[in-house]
Enzyme design. Sequence first.
Site, PDB file in Angstrom:
ATOM      1  N   ASP A   6      50.125  37.321  37.829  1.00 55.95           N
ATOM      2  CA  ASP A   6      51.350  37.665  38.535  1.00 55.95           C
ATOM      3  C   ASP A   6      51.492  39.188  38.573  1.00 55.95           C
ATOM      4  O   ASP A   6      50.912  39.887  37.737  1.00 55.95           O
ATOM      5  CB  ASP A   6      52.578  37.053  37.854  1.00 55.95           C
ATOM      6  CG  ASP A   6      53.854  37.330  38.652  1.00 55.95           C
ATOM      7  OD1 ASP A   6      53.839  37.088  39.876  1.00 55.95           O
ATOM      8  OD2 ASP A   6      54.830  37.827  38.079  1.00 55.95           O
ATOM      9  N   SER A   7      52.283  39.664  39.521  1.00 49.76           N
ATOM     10  CA  SER A   7      52.538  41.102  39.594  1.00 49.76           C
ATOM     11  C   SER A   7      53.237  41.585  38.315  1.00 49.76           C
ATOM     12  O   SER A   7      53.165  42.755  37.983  1.00 49.76           O
ATOM     13  CB  SER A   7      53.405  41.408  40.809  1.00 49.76           C
ATOM     14  OG  SER A   7      54.587  40.625  40.762  1.00 49.76           O
ATOM     15  N   CYS A  69      51.863  34.528  41.675  1.00 50.73           N
ATOM     16  CA  CYS A  69      52.688  35.436  42.470  1.00 50.73           C
ATOM     17  C   CYS A  69      52.680  35.016  43.945  1.00 50.73           C
ATOM     18  O   CYS A  69      51.625  34.937  44.575  1.00 50.73           O
ATOM     19  CB  CYS A  69      52.117  36.842  42.318  1.00 50.73           C
ATOM     20  SG  CYS A  69      52.997  38.098  43.228  1.00 50.73           S
ATOM     21  N   GLU A 154      65.446  41.091  36.658  1.00 52.78           N
ATOM     22  CA  GLU A 154      64.731  41.865  35.633  1.00 52.78           C
ATOM     23  C   GLU A 154      65.684  42.766  34.854  1.00 52.78           C
ATOM     24  O   GLU A 154      65.413  43.134  33.720  1.00 52.78           O
ATOM     25  CB  GLU A 154      63.599  42.672  36.278  1.00 52.78           C
ATOM     26  CG  GLU A 154      62.554  41.747  36.852  1.00 52.78           C
ATOM     27  CD  GLU A 154      61.157  42.323  36.907  1.00 52.78           C
ATOM     28  OE1 GLU A 154      60.993  43.524  36.687  1.00 52.78           O
ATOM     29  OE2 GLU A 154      60.231  41.525  37.181  1.00 52.78           O
ATOM     30  N   CYS A 186      59.355  32.779  45.432  1.00 48.56           N
ATOM     31  CA  CYS A 186      59.190  33.952  44.558  1.00 48.56           C
ATOM     32  C   CYS A 186      59.286  33.470  43.121  1.00 48.56           C
ATOM     33  O   CYS A 186      60.121  32.601  42.800  1.00 48.56           O
ATOM     34  CB  CYS A 186      60.284  34.980  44.862  1.00 48.56           C
ATOM     35  SG  CYS A 186      60.283  36.373  43.714  1.00 48.56           S
ATOM     36  N   HIS A 188      60.579  34.649  40.537  1.00 45.68           N
ATOM     37  CA  HIS A 188      61.815  34.880  39.785  1.00 45.68           C
ATOM     38  C   HIS A 188      62.948  33.911  40.143  1.00 45.68           C
ATOM     39  O   HIS A 188      63.868  33.729  39.360  1.00 45.68           O
ATOM     40  CB  HIS A 188      62.329  36.297  40.051  1.00 45.68           C
ATOM     41  CG  HIS A 188      61.498  37.374  39.436  1.00 45.68           C
ATOM     42  ND1 HIS A 188      60.166  37.534  39.725  1.00 45.68           N
ATOM     43  CD2 HIS A 188      61.819  38.351  38.549  1.00 45.68           C
ATOM     44  CE1 HIS A 188      59.699  38.576  39.051  1.00 45.68           C
ATOM     45  NE2 HIS A 188      60.679  39.085  38.330  1.00 45.68           N
TER      46      HIS A 188
HETATM   47  N1  DGL Z   1      55.946  37.886  41.600  1.00 47.79           N
HETATM   48  C1  DGL Z   1      56.500  38.277  42.863  1.00 47.79           C
HETATM   49  C2  DGL Z   1      56.518  37.059  43.814  1.00 47.79           C
HETATM   50  O1  DGL Z   1      56.458  35.924  43.404  1.00 47.79           O
HETATM   51  C3  DGL Z   1      57.884  38.861  42.730  1.00 47.79           C
HETATM   52  C4  DGL Z   1      57.913  40.229  42.095  1.00 47.79           C
HETATM   53  C5  DGL Z   1      57.236  41.307  42.915  1.00 47.79           C
HETATM   54  O2  DGL Z   1      57.741  41.685  43.988  1.00 47.79           O
HETATM   55  O3  DGL Z   1      56.189  41.780  42.461  1.00 47.79           O
HETATM   56  O4  DGL Z   1      56.598  37.250  45.003  1.00 47.79           O
END
Ligand code: DGL
Length: 271
Positions: A6-7, A69, A154, A186, A188
């Site tokens: 993940d990012s 992600c 976050e 997403c 989150h």
């Molecule tokens: N993990 C990213 C997603 O699921 C969200 C956070 C980011 O923008 O890096 O799109």
Amino acid sequence: MIGVFDSGFGGLTVLEALLKKIPQYDYLYLGDNARAPYGGRSQETIYEYTREAVDFLFREGCTLVVLACNTASAQALRKIQTEYLPKKYPGRNVLGVIRPLVEAVANNQKIKRVGVIGTRATIESQAYEHELKKINPNLEIFSQSAPLLVPLIEEGWQSKPETKRILKKYLQPLKIKQIDSLILGCTHYPILYADICRIMTRRCQVYHPGEIIADSLKNYIDRHPKYKINESKNPQRIFFTSDSSRRFFDFAKKFVKVEIGDIRKISIQTK
Ligand code: DGL
């Protein structure tokens, strides 16, 4: 070992579901926190970062990688699968999260109108629309980027009235369209699951992304038994981040039920 990329921290919501459903495998989680968020970045940058992460995970011994992600799945997965893997890692695979979520929605005949929320990069890619239309061309799809939600979560503001107001503002245009289902595109957004369901009311079905992704991965491994080799009695959980491990611990403690023993700060690039 299964690599989960993940990012940043958000993919822990996916890992949590994987550990619940298929705990018998070794997992290596990689969060590129130093370069997160990806959601406002260009396709070229997201591809480069994701490709480097894939290299890193294969180098560390993963046999299969899941891009938890959505932004990476939307902007980089296709090119990785069709161009990069066949050249560099024939016989290995990288999976994304878009296809499983799309299948759950598009195969439900009762659903005619679908909403999608995600980061700016995910929505701009139209990856959800394309995949949904491939399965059911008659679906009506309404998309909405919700770029403020990731930083608010976050920041620990998930329960604040300000966040609820912003969430409502993002969801209102979709609610007006009387969508039957909403895709949380997403990592989150499941943290806001209860509020999202309340705003969208019971007429709109909101799937839990983690559960769908875990079911889909289980199914994939059942169909590709070569990945079962790694099934173990004492499965390992390894955590890597490209930034501060303290912030990683704090996020994990606040939002997910994932036990994190040790987190190593690493550099993803080889150069
Ligand atoms: N993990 C990213 C997603 O699921 C969200 C956070 C980011 O923008 O890096 O799109």
